[in-house]
Every structure is written in C-alpha cells, then in structure tokens.
Design an enzyme around this catalytic site. Structure first.
Site, PDB file in Angstrom:
ATOM      1  N   TYR A 211       0.818  -1.216   0.000  1.00 17.87           N
ATOM      2  CA  TYR A 211       0.000   0.000   0.000  1.00 17.87           C
ATOM      3  C   TYR A 211       0.850   1.264   0.000  1.00 17.87           C
ATOM      4  O   TYR A 211       0.466   2.271  -0.584  1.00 17.87           O
ATOM      5  CB  TYR A 211      -0.887   0.038   1.252  1.00 17.87           C
ATOM      6  CG  TYR A 211      -2.268  -0.520   1.067  1.00 17.87           C
ATOM      7  CD1 TYR A 211      -2.449  -1.835   0.655  1.00 17.87           C
ATOM      8  CD2 TYR A 211      -3.383   0.254   1.326  1.00 17.87           C
ATOM      9  CE1 TYR A 211      -3.724  -2.354   0.513  1.00 17.87           C
ATOM     10  CE2 TYR A 211      -4.665  -0.260   1.186  1.00 17.87           C
ATOM     11  CZ  TYR A 211      -4.821  -1.559   0.785  1.00 17.87           C
ATOM     12  OH  TYR A 211      -6.085  -2.064   0.643  1.00 17.87           O
TER      13      TYR A 211
ATOM     14  N   LYS B 237       2.343 -15.292   2.952  1.00 20.94           N
ATOM     15  CA  LYS B 237       2.484 -16.018   1.681  1.00 20.94           C
ATOM     16  C   LYS B 237       3.966 -16.371   1.556  1.00 20.94           C
ATOM     17  O   LYS B 237       4.640 -16.047   0.574  1.00 20.94           O
ATOM     18  CB  LYS B 237       1.975 -15.125   0.525  1.00 20.94           C
ATOM     19  CG  LYS B 237       1.845 -15.816  -0.825  1.00 20.94           C
ATOM     20  CD  LYS B 237       0.740 -16.852  -0.896  1.00 20.94           C
ATOM     21  CE  LYS B 237       0.825 -17.630  -2.202  1.00 20.94           C
ATOM     22  NZ  LYS B 237      -0.140 -18.746  -2.257  1.00 20.94           N
TER      23      LYS B 237
ATOM     24  N   ASP C 198      -4.037 -17.909   1.012  1.00 19.48           N
ATOM     25  CA  ASP C 198      -5.076 -18.584   0.223  1.00 19.48           C
ATOM     26  C   ASP C 198      -5.815 -19.606   1.087  1.00 19.48           C
ATOM     27  O   ASP C 198      -7.040 -19.703   1.064  1.00 19.48           O
ATOM     28  CB  ASP C 198      -4.498 -19.214  -1.059  1.00 19.48           C
ATOM     29  CG  ASP C 198      -3.244 -20.049  -0.819  1.00 19.48           C
ATOM     30  OD1 ASP C 198      -2.680 -20.010   0.303  1.00 19.48           O
ATOM     31  OD2 ASP C 198      -2.815 -20.746  -1.757  1.00 19.48           O
TER      32      ASP C 198
ATOM     33  N   ASP D 204      -6.700  -6.369   4.222  1.00 21.30           N
ATOM     34  CA  ASP D 204      -7.799  -5.685   3.533  1.00 21.30           C
ATOM     35  C   ASP D 204      -8.796  -6.720   3.025  1.00 21.30           C
ATOM     36  O   ASP D 204     -10.007  -6.608   3.236  1.00 21.30           O
ATOM     37  CB  ASP D 204      -7.236  -4.856   2.371  1.00 21.30           C
ATOM     38  CG  ASP D 204      -8.322  -4.159   1.571  1.00 21.30           C
ATOM     39  OD1 ASP D 204      -9.255  -3.622   2.184  1.00 21.30           O
ATOM     40  OD2 ASP D 204      -8.234  -4.158   0.327  1.00 21.30           O
TER      41      ASP D 204
ATOM     42  N   ASP E 265     -12.698  -8.092   4.897  1.00 15.09           N
ATOM     43  CA  ASP E 265     -14.010  -8.034   4.235  1.00 15.09           C
ATOM     44  C   ASP E 265     -14.674  -9.409   4.260  1.00 15.09           C
ATOM     45  O   ASP E 265     -15.879  -9.531   4.500  1.00 15.09           O
ATOM     46  CB  ASP E 265     -13.885  -7.580   2.768  1.00 15.09           C
ATOM     47  CG  ASP E 265     -14.094  -6.079   2.604  1.00 15.09           C
ATOM     48  OD1 ASP E 265     -13.882  -5.332   3.577  1.00 15.09           O
ATOM     49  OD2 ASP E 265     -14.466  -5.653   1.479  1.00 15.09           O
TER      50      ASP E 265
HETATM   51  C1  IPM Z   1     -10.474  -0.478   3.898  1.00 12.25           C
HETATM   52  C2  IPM Z   1     -10.697   0.106   2.520  1.00 12.25           C
HETATM   53  C3  IPM Z   1      -9.515   0.978   2.156  1.00 12.25           C
HETATM   54  C4  IPM Z   1      -8.297   0.073   2.095  1.00 12.25           C
HETATM   55  C5  IPM Z   1      -9.684   1.786   0.857  1.00 12.25           C
HETATM   56  C6  IPM Z   1     -10.920   2.641   0.896  1.00 12.25           C
HETATM   57  C7  IPM Z   1      -8.472   2.622   0.573  1.00 12.25           C
HETATM   58  O1  IPM Z   1     -10.921  -0.908   1.613  1.00 12.25           O
HETATM   59  O2  IPM Z   1     -10.333   0.315   4.851  1.00 12.25           O
HETATM   60  O3  IPM Z   1     -10.410  -1.691   4.019  1.00 12.25           O
HETATM   61  O4  IPM Z   1      -8.025  -0.544   1.058  1.00 12.25           O
HETATM   62  O5  IPM Z   1      -7.601  -0.012   3.096  1.00 12.25           O
HETATM   63 MG    MG Z   2     -11.077  -2.847   2.445  1.00 11.56          MG
END
Ligand code: IPM
Ligand code: MG
Length: 356
Positions: free
Chosen positions: A135, A190, A222, A246, A250
């Site tokens: 990042y 990884k 993975d 990230d 999710d």
């Molecule tokens: C998160 C989001 C951010 C990230 C984006 C909006 C830059 O997806 O906070 O997980 O990738 O970190």
């Molecule tokens: Mg995210």
C-alpha cells in the site's frame, strides 16, 4: 478529551450523526469538532484531506470517521480521490494497528450466507498492519519495461516491503490482544512465494517466543481465505499485512452476515486512534435514511475504550446495541421475518433510549 468528527461521504453523514447522538447522551465531557473529508472535502476545498482537517485529526485524542467515496469521483487522478483521505490519515497519524472484529450477534445468526451452526457465537479479531506493505511501499509508478516478459512495453509496478520494527510492533499488538481473549494467534502470510512474507513469518515467530502463553500458528493467505468460510470459529486473533488484511477482513465481516454491524479501530503507538465502521459509503442508499448506524455507534464504543479510557461508557453502548437487537429493531440490511424494520434515525434514537 477532544474528538474530531469526520463524517465524509454517502451514508457517512447520516450514520455519524447517530453515533454523535449516542456519545452526547453519555454525559461525558468531550469537545467535538466536525470537518469535511473525502469527496465532500474535495468538492468544497479541492482536496480530499485538506490541511485543516488533517490538523484537527492530529490534535484530537480520537477521530470518529464515517466513510469516504462516491462513483462521481472515480475519474479524478488518484491523488485527489476520496480514498486518499483515509490513506493520508493512516500515514500522517501513524495508525499502524487496525482492529477489525468479526462478531456474530446471536439475533443475526440467520443473516449470514453460511449455515447458522458454522457462525453462531463467532468472535474473530483481525489485526491488520495498516501503514506498510504494498500500500505504501516505494518505489511505485509507471515506466517502460527493461526486462520481464515484454521488454520495451509500458508497465506499472508497486513495491511490497516490510521492515523488522514494523512487523515486530504489529506482532506484539496481536499477542497482547490474544492474551485478553482465547490466547491464539494465526499469522497469515504467503511465505511459500514472497520474500517479504517469509521475513514476516520469521519475525512473528521470534516475537512469539516472548508470549509462551499464546499459541501461534502460521497460515498461507489462500488457505486462510478458505478456512474462514470452512471453519471460521477455529480462529481467535488473525494478524496479517496490509493487503491480505484488507481482503480477509471483508471476508470475515461478511461471515457475520451484517457488515452494517461491525466497527473498527486504527491505533498509533500513543493509542491515538481513528474509529470507523468496517463498511463503506454506500452511495446507492445515501440520504434515504435506511443505513444501519450500529457499526458507527459501536465504533464510538471502541473509541471510548481504546483512546479515551472510558471502558464503562463503552460497555453501556455495547449493551444498548444488544438491547435494541433483542427488542427486534432492524435496519433493512439486517431485517428478517418477524422483526421490526426501522430507519437510521429511529435506530440511533432507540440506542440512546436503551442506554442505562
Ligand atoms: C479499507 C478500505 C480501504 C483500504 C480503501 C478505501 C483505501 O478498503 O479500509 O479496508 O483498502 O484499506
Ligand atoms: Mg477494504
């Protein structure tokens, strides 16, 4: 105690307003100051993270953040897009430790796409390193390839990198957090392919020696993605790098069936923190009064606990949220047969009323 309130874009504005209502109902002495961030700041000041907003965030003990992003800003150059605001705050405040709990609330077990028995009682904590990795790694950019499969072609590149202190400090955060929970850490890497993540794995193992009471295991990313849907309750604390975190956070959030319920915290070395819901700005439902404010309200509870040293008040908020769920109140994202559908403001008001 000073709190910077940064509602941002889309539903950010509505849900932060409800969290502020709840915080105000606690009778604690805070100073709150609001500023624009994200697309809203770009529209007003030409930049997603204006200097004045950044200064406010730096001076505050904590930042309560809504969400940023809207399709209408997708065509802007990268440096001006709303997402740069959150990346800039993370970088400038040094918010390296990101806590993303994935908790399945008893009443919402059926909201998950997984079988109820797989996720009933789920309580995972994902700890994502937030200021390093691909990042932020330099160099990055576009150029003409001099080697690779197509020398002479246009190419783009980013750099994955981690230094020893960056890995050590996030590993310590994870082991400390595990000590307060079920004393298990899974480090996700990884290492079978990437030098950066072999290094990660080695250093997490070294740090682990200081925590003999915590069980450490290592998992390739993975496989971790697969195990999260296969047997999510096997996990306690998961620690990983910025990009894997990230993605996995999710996935873990959705296991609970209700991303609208999940708060998050991003802390620096001084426990100064930024608190935000795990979900995004949802421009498709913005302004309709249907967004779920509970993730933001619960982010307020995390803020009280981690940055403002108000454990008691944090628990009051968490108890109030459980109470409104038990009363059967649901915003549309978590609604199911037999429960009562309410809007954003009604939900916020119900939480205020449920505070004891
Ligand atoms: C998160 C989001 C951010 C990230 C984006 C909006 C830059 O997806 O906070 O997980 O990738 O970190
Ligand atoms: Mg995210």
């Amino acid at each position: 105690m000073k709190i910077a309130i940064l509602p941002g874009d889309g539903i950010g504005v509505e849900i932060v307003a409800e969290a502020v209502k709840v915080l105000k109902a606690l009778d604690l002495k805070f100073e709150m100051e609001t500023a624009l961030v994200g697309g809203a700041a770009y529209a007003a000041h030409g930049h997603p993270l204006p200097e004045s907003t950044l200064e406010l965030a730096k001076q505050a003990d904590a930042v309560l953040f809504g969400a940023v992003g809207d399709w209408k800003y997708d065509k802007l150059e990268r440096a001006l897009r709303p997402e740069q605001a959150i990346l800039g705050l993370r970088k400038n405040l040094g918010l390296f430790a990101n806590f993303r709990p994935a908790i399945c609330y008893e009443q919402l077990t059926h909201a998950s796409s997984l079988k109820p028995e797989l996720i009933a009682g789920l309580d995972i904590l994902i700890i994502r390193e937030l200021t390093g990795d691909i990042y932020f790694g330099q160099p990055r950019g576009r150029r003409t390839a001099v080697d690779g499969h197509f020398p002479g072609a246009d190419e783009a590149f980013d750099t994955m990198r981690y230094s020893r202190p960056e890995i050590e400090r996030i590993a310590r955060v994870a082991f400390e957090a595990a000590r307060k929970r079920n004393k298990r850490v899974t480090s996700v890497d990884k290492a079978n392919v990437l030098e950066t993540f072999q290094f990660w794995k080695d250093i997490v193992s070294e740090v682990g020696k200081d925590y003999p009471d915590v069980a450490l295991d290592h998992m390739y990313v993975d496989n971790a993605a697969m195990q999260l849907v296969k047997e999510p309750k096997k996990f306690d604390v998961v620690v990983t790098g910025n990009m894997f975190g990230d993605i996995l956070s999710d996935e873990a959030a959705m296991l609970t069936g209700s991303i609208g319920m999940l708060p998050s915290a991003s802390l620096n070395a001084n426990n100064q923190g930024l608190y935000e819901p795990s979900h995004g700005s949802a421009p498709d439902i913005a302004g309709k009064g249907v967004a779920n404010p509970l993730a933001t309200i619960l982010s307020g509870a995390m803020m009280l606990r981690f940055s403002l040293n108000q454990e008691e008040a944090a628990r009051r908020i968490e108890a109030a949220v459980k109470k409104v769920l038990a009363q059967g109140l649901r915003t549309p994202d978590i609604w199911s047969e037999g429960t009562t559908q309410v809007g954003t403001q009604e939900m916020g008001a119900a939480v205020v009323k449920a505070l004891v």
